[in-house]
Design a protein around this motif. Structure first.
Motif, PDB file in Angstrom:
ATOM      1  N   ILE A 147      41.584  -0.742 -13.446  1.00 16.94           N
ATOM      2  CA  ILE A 147      42.576  -0.118 -14.312  1.00 16.94           C
ATOM      3  C   ILE A 147      43.809  -1.012 -14.347  1.00 16.94           C
ATOM      4  O   ILE A 147      44.423  -1.277 -13.311  1.00 16.94           O
ATOM      5  N   ASP A 148      44.171  -1.466 -15.534  1.00 17.02           N
ATOM      6  CA  ASP A 148      45.300  -2.372 -15.696  1.00 17.02           C
ATOM      7  C   ASP A 148      46.623  -1.602 -15.630  1.00 17.02           C
ATOM      8  O   ASP A 148      46.649  -0.361 -15.700  1.00 17.02           O
TER       9      ASP A 148
ATOM     10  N   SER B  17      44.591 -12.701 -19.570  1.00 13.21           N
ATOM     11  CA  SER B  17      44.117 -11.466 -20.189  1.00 13.21           C
ATOM     12  C   SER B  17      42.948 -10.917 -19.380  1.00 13.21           C
ATOM     13  O   SER B  17      42.170 -11.701 -18.800  1.00 13.21           O
ATOM     14  N   PRO B  18      42.776  -9.593 -19.335  1.00 11.21           N
ATOM     15  CA  PRO B  18      41.608  -9.045 -18.634  1.00 11.21           C
ATOM     16  C   PRO B  18      40.289  -9.378 -19.333  1.00 11.21           C
ATOM     17  O   PRO B  18      39.221  -9.159 -18.762  1.00 11.21           O
ATOM     18  N   LEU B  19      40.373  -9.916 -20.533  1.00  6.21           N
ATOM     19  CA  LEU B  19      39.172 -10.289 -21.281  1.00  6.21           C
ATOM     20  C   LEU B  19      38.900 -11.794 -21.225  1.00  6.21           C
ATOM     21  O   LEU B  19      37.999 -12.287 -21.890  1.00  6.21           O
ATOM     22  N   GLY B  20      39.683 -12.506 -20.450  1.00  7.34           N
ATOM     23  CA  GLY B  20      39.484 -13.939 -20.318  1.00  7.34           C
ATOM     24  C   GLY B  20      40.183 -14.721 -21.420  1.00  7.34           C
ATOM     25  O   GLY B  20      41.129 -14.223 -22.026  1.00  7.34           O
ATOM     26  N   PRO B  21      39.720 -15.938 -21.702  1.00  9.04           N
ATOM     27  CA  PRO B  21      38.514 -16.570 -21.158  1.00  9.04           C
ATOM     28  C   PRO B  21      38.665 -16.950 -19.689  1.00  9.04           C
ATOM     29  O   PRO B  21      39.765 -17.269 -19.228  1.00  9.04           O
TER      30      PRO B  21
ATOM     31  N   ALA C  96      41.450   1.088 -18.869  1.00 11.76           N
ATOM     32  CA  ALA C  96      40.431   1.018 -17.813  1.00 11.76           C
ATOM     33  C   ALA C  96      39.233   0.209 -18.300  1.00 11.76           C
ATOM     34  O   ALA C  96      38.746   0.425 -19.418  1.00 11.76           O
ATOM     35  N   TYR C  97      38.779  -0.686 -17.458  1.00 13.42           N
ATOM     36  CA  TYR C  97      37.677  -1.575 -17.808  1.00 13.42           C
ATOM     37  C   TYR C  97      36.562  -1.468 -16.774  1.00 13.42           C
ATOM     38  O   TYR C  97      36.811  -1.172 -15.599  1.00 13.42           O
ATOM     39  N   LEU C  98      35.355  -1.756 -17.221  1.00 21.44           N
ATOM     40  CA  LEU C  98      34.211  -1.846 -16.323  1.00 21.44           C
ATOM     41  C   LEU C  98      33.542  -3.190 -16.574  1.00 21.44           C
ATOM     42  O   LEU C  98      33.050  -3.457 -17.679  1.00 21.44           O
ATOM     43  N   TYR C  99      33.578  -4.041 -15.560  1.00 19.42           N
ATOM     44  CA  TYR C  99      32.878  -5.328 -15.604  1.00 19.42           C
ATOM     45  C   TYR C  99      31.521  -5.122 -14.946  1.00 19.42           C
ATOM     46  O   TYR C  99      31.392  -4.391 -13.954  1.00 19.42           O
ATOM     47  N   TYR C 100      30.504  -5.772 -15.471  1.00 23.34           N
ATOM     48  CA  TYR C 100      29.181  -5.607 -14.873  1.00 23.34           C
ATOM     49  C   TYR C 100      28.286  -6.758 -15.301  1.00 23.34           C
ATOM     50  O   TYR C 100      28.599  -7.498 -16.230  1.00 23.34           O
ATOM     51  N   GLY C 101      27.141  -6.867 -14.623  1.00 23.98           N
ATOM     52  CA  GLY C 101      26.135  -7.798 -15.096  1.00 23.98           C
ATOM     53  C   GLY C 101      25.363  -8.494 -14.012  1.00 23.98           C
ATOM     54  O   GLY C 101      25.846  -8.716 -12.902  1.00 23.98           O
ATOM     55  N   GLY C 102      24.146  -8.842 -14.367  1.00 25.97           N
ATOM     56  CA  GLY C 102      23.254  -9.651 -13.566  1.00 25.97           C
ATOM     57  C   GLY C 102      22.468 -10.555 -14.498  1.00 25.97           C
ATOM     58  O   GLY C 102      22.689 -10.571 -15.708  1.00 25.97           O
ATOM     59  N   TRP C 103      21.561 -11.328 -13.915  1.00 26.69           N
ATOM     60  CA  TRP C 103      20.754 -12.288 -14.668  1.00 26.69           C
ATOM     61  C   TRP C 103      21.629 -13.354 -15.323  1.00 26.69           C
ATOM     62  O   TRP C 103      21.326 -13.858 -16.405  1.00 26.69           O
ATOM     63  N   GLY C 104      22.749 -13.692 -14.679  1.00 26.42           N
ATOM     64  CA  GLY C 104      23.561 -14.792 -15.171  1.00 26.42           C
ATOM     65  C   GLY C 104      24.460 -14.476 -16.336  1.00 26.42           C
ATOM     66  O   GLY C 104      25.025 -15.385 -16.950  1.00 26.42           O
ATOM     67  N   HIS C 105      24.643 -13.191 -16.643  1.00 25.25           N
ATOM     68  CA  HIS C 105      25.521 -12.801 -17.746  1.00 25.25           C
ATOM     69  C   HIS C 105      26.427 -11.665 -17.290  1.00 25.25           C
ATOM     70  O   HIS C 105      25.992 -10.754 -16.582  1.00 25.25           O
TER      71      HIS C 105
ATOM     72  N   GLY D 293      27.785  -9.498  -9.358  1.00 23.24           N
ATOM     73  CA  GLY D 293      28.877  -9.057  -8.496  1.00 23.24           C
ATOM     74  C   GLY D 293      30.279  -9.344  -8.988  1.00 23.24           C
ATOM     75  O   GLY D 293      31.106  -9.872  -8.229  1.00 23.24           O
ATOM     76  N   PRO D 294      30.640  -8.983 -10.239  1.00 18.53           N
ATOM     77  CA  PRO D 294      31.999  -9.248 -10.712  1.00 18.53           C
ATOM     78  C   PRO D 294      33.048  -8.432  -9.963  1.00 18.53           C
ATOM     79  O   PRO D 294      32.783  -7.352  -9.461  1.00 18.53           O
ATOM     80  N   CYS D 295      34.268  -8.970  -9.920  1.00 17.28           N
ATOM     81  CA  CYS D 295      35.396  -8.311  -9.270  1.00 17.28           C
ATOM     82  C   CYS D 295      36.676  -8.792  -9.942  1.00 17.28           C
ATOM     83  O   CYS D 295      36.805  -9.986 -10.234  1.00 17.28           O
ATOM     84  N   MET D 296      37.614  -7.883 -10.205  1.00 19.77           N
ATOM     85  CA  MET D 296      38.861  -8.223 -10.879  1.00 19.77           C
ATOM     86  C   MET D 296      40.046  -7.683 -10.099  1.00 19.77           C
ATOM     87  O   MET D 296      40.030  -6.542  -9.620  1.00 19.77           O
ATOM     88  N   PHE D 297      41.104  -8.482  -9.985  1.00 20.38           N
ATOM     89  CA  PHE D 297      42.374  -7.974  -9.488  1.00 20.38           C
ATOM     90  C   PHE D 297      43.502  -8.708 -10.194  1.00 20.38           C
ATOM     91  O   PHE D 297      43.298  -9.726 -10.860  1.00 20.38           O
ATOM     92  N   LYS D 298      44.700  -8.177 -10.069  1.00 23.61           N
ATOM     93  CA  LYS D 298      45.861  -8.725 -10.759  1.00 23.61           C
ATOM     94  C   LYS D 298      46.929  -9.087  -9.734  1.00 23.61           C
ATOM     95  O   LYS D 298      47.218  -8.303  -8.826  1.00 23.61           O
ATOM     96  N   ARG D 299      47.503 -10.269  -9.906  1.00 27.47           N
ATOM     97  CA  ARG D 299      48.563 -10.740  -8.998  1.00 27.47           C
ATOM     98  C   ARG D 299      49.575 -11.537  -9.811  1.00 27.47           C
ATOM     99  O   ARG D 299      49.194 -12.448 -10.546  1.00 27.47           O
TER     100      ARG D 299
END
Length: 311
Positions: free
Chosen positions: A144-145, A225-229, A150-159, A192-198
């Motif tokens: 949650i920014d 940005s929480p969306l990258g790149p 609120a965002y949900l990052y997820y993924g496997g198989w290299g994406h 195994g994505p993980c995000m934090f803000k500093r």
């Protein structure tokens, strides 16, 4: 149930038992760790949680969510990521390890009124149940920014994808451009994505290598940005031949009111060869002057006492 007491440091592992994929949070005046029960898939039928007031002495909350309470789950539960909003706790998790859109499973969400649960399945079906942009729907991480999005990052198989959660936290809402799923895959991403803000910058982290092998590790990127790149910076967590192998799939803790940070992760003791024999550990995570994360030193000592202030 108390699992540790009267220690100067947490020690590594932080608590006994085979556990993996830890998510770390601060809820209701306590530190929390929410791991996977690290067993063969057929036996991964429940989640436990652990909590502490000082990072050193930990207690266990048994079976906060069980497969028998999830009508659509039948194979395995793993990689939880809870988040609090408006006094309720939303617990995202992976189930069934689907290999195609023809199978039932993916990422589910459960809800509770307390951080220790009990949690109940919020939808009666997965929140994300199909492959989009090549990403297997596993390993959710909720973020949650500061602006409340609120965002949900997820993924496997290299994406890796990111979705935006609705105000109810159990639905998806489109981004401003109308897209629901945005691919944000960085170089060498596995899972195994993980995000934090500093300091106003977004630190996106992920696991590389194979989870069952010694070379499992964690790398990171920094974005505005929480969306990258998200452009890969470096690997910061990896095996140490004198301590442990397979160090990865982590969460991050910041001591409130400070710039003191810890990484909570799993690793495999040197005496173990079974892929499921993983333990949860915590070590200091530091930053260079320009904001880059320094390589983490794997220790047996873990974290010192850091009591939370509840005033």
């Amino acid at each position: 149930m108390s699992v540790s007491k009267d220690k100067r440091t947490s020690g590594n592992p932080v608590f006994a038992g085979w556990y993996a994929d830890p998510e770390s949070r601060i809820f209701a005046g306590k530190y929390w760790i929410y791991p996977t029960w690290s067993a063969p898939y057929a036996e991964q039928k429940h989640f436990d949680a652990f909590y502490s007031e000082d990072l050193v002495n930990w207690s266990k909350a048994d079976r906060i969510l069980q497969m028998s309470d999830i009508t659509w789950a039948h194979q395995a539960l793993w990689a939880p990521s809870p988040v609090e909003r408006d006094g309720r706790y939303y617990y995202y998790f992976a189930a069934n390890d689907i290999q195609s859109d023809a199978e039932l499973g993916g990422i589910g969400v459960a809800v509770a009124d307390r951080p220790e649960g009990p949690y109940r399945d919020a939808l009666g079906q997965p929140l994300i149940d199909r492959f989009v942009h090549g990403a297997q729907p596993i390993d959710p991480h909720a973020f949650i920014d500061d602006d409340g999005n609120a965002y949900l990052y997820y993924g496997g198989w290299g994406h890796c994808n990111v979705v935006r959660l609705g105000e109810d936290m159990v639905s998806l809402t489109p981004f401003a451009d109308g897209e629901v799923y945005k691919e944000v895959t960085p170089e060498l991403f596995v899972e195994g994505p993980c995000m934090f803000k500093r300091d106003g910058r977004y630190y996106f982290m992920w696991s590389e290598g194979g989870w069952g092998g010694p070379d499992y590790s964690v790398a990171y990127a920094i974005a505005d940005s929480p969306l990258g790149p998200f452009q890969r910076e470096a690997k910061i967590l990896a095996q140490d031949p004198n301590v442990a192998t397979g160090a990865g799939h982590h969460g991050v803790l910041n001591i409130p009111g400070t710039d003191e940070w810890y990484i909570v992760y799993h690793r495999r003791p040197l005496t173990e060869t079974d892929a499921n024999h993983r333990v949860v550990c915590i070590d200091r995570m530091t930053f260079a002057a320009e904001g880059r994360i320094q390589p983490v030193c794997l220790t047996f000592e873990g974290a010192p006492a850091r009591p939370l202030r509840n005033d």
